[in-house]
Enzyme design. Structure first.
Site, PDB file in Angstrom:
ATOM      1  NE  ARG A  18       1.120  -1.246  -3.466  1.00 50.02           N
ATOM      2  CZ  ARG A  18       1.695  -2.235  -4.139  1.00 50.02           C
ATOM      3  NH1 ARG A  18       1.671  -2.260  -5.448  1.00 50.02           N
ATOM      4  NH2 ARG A  18       2.290  -3.210  -3.504  1.00 50.02           N
ATOM      5  CG  ASN A  36       3.843   0.850  -3.025  1.00 48.44           C
ATOM      6  OD1 ASN A  36       2.911   1.365  -2.429  1.00 48.44           O
ATOM      7  ND2 ASN A  36       4.321  -0.339  -2.701  1.00 48.44           N
TER       8      ASN A  36
END
Length: 88
Positions: A18, A36
């Site tokens: 990320r 996530n």
């Protein structure tokens, strides 16, 4: 301006995916977010110019150094006028 929603499969959580995605999106001047998901995937929503979004999609298929991307699902959506890129 286009918008894409990506679902990234593989070993993509716990490897900085990320944050690396955020850095790449910011480098390309894109807006959106990366998050996530409970199923072990990473979901990415990105908006920007067609070439820059395509570049991020290509990057997503590789990911950062320790990631092992097995599949990226890409869906087109209507842009919502997002600004900035955040990690959720």
């Amino acid at each position: 301006m286009i918008r894409r929603r990506l679902r990234v499969h593989g070993f993509v959580q716990g490897v900085g995916y990320r944050y690396s995605c955020q850095a790449e999106a910011q480098r390309l001047g894109l807006a959106g977010w990366a998050e996530n998901r409970p199923d072990g995937t990473v979901e990415v929503v990105v908006e920007g110019g067609e070439e820059d979004v395509a570049a991020l999609v290509d990057w997503a298929r590789r990911g950062p150094r320790h990631a092992e991307v097995s599949q990226v699902d890409v869906a087109a959506e209507e842009p919502a006028g997002l600004s900035g890129f955040e990690t959720r």
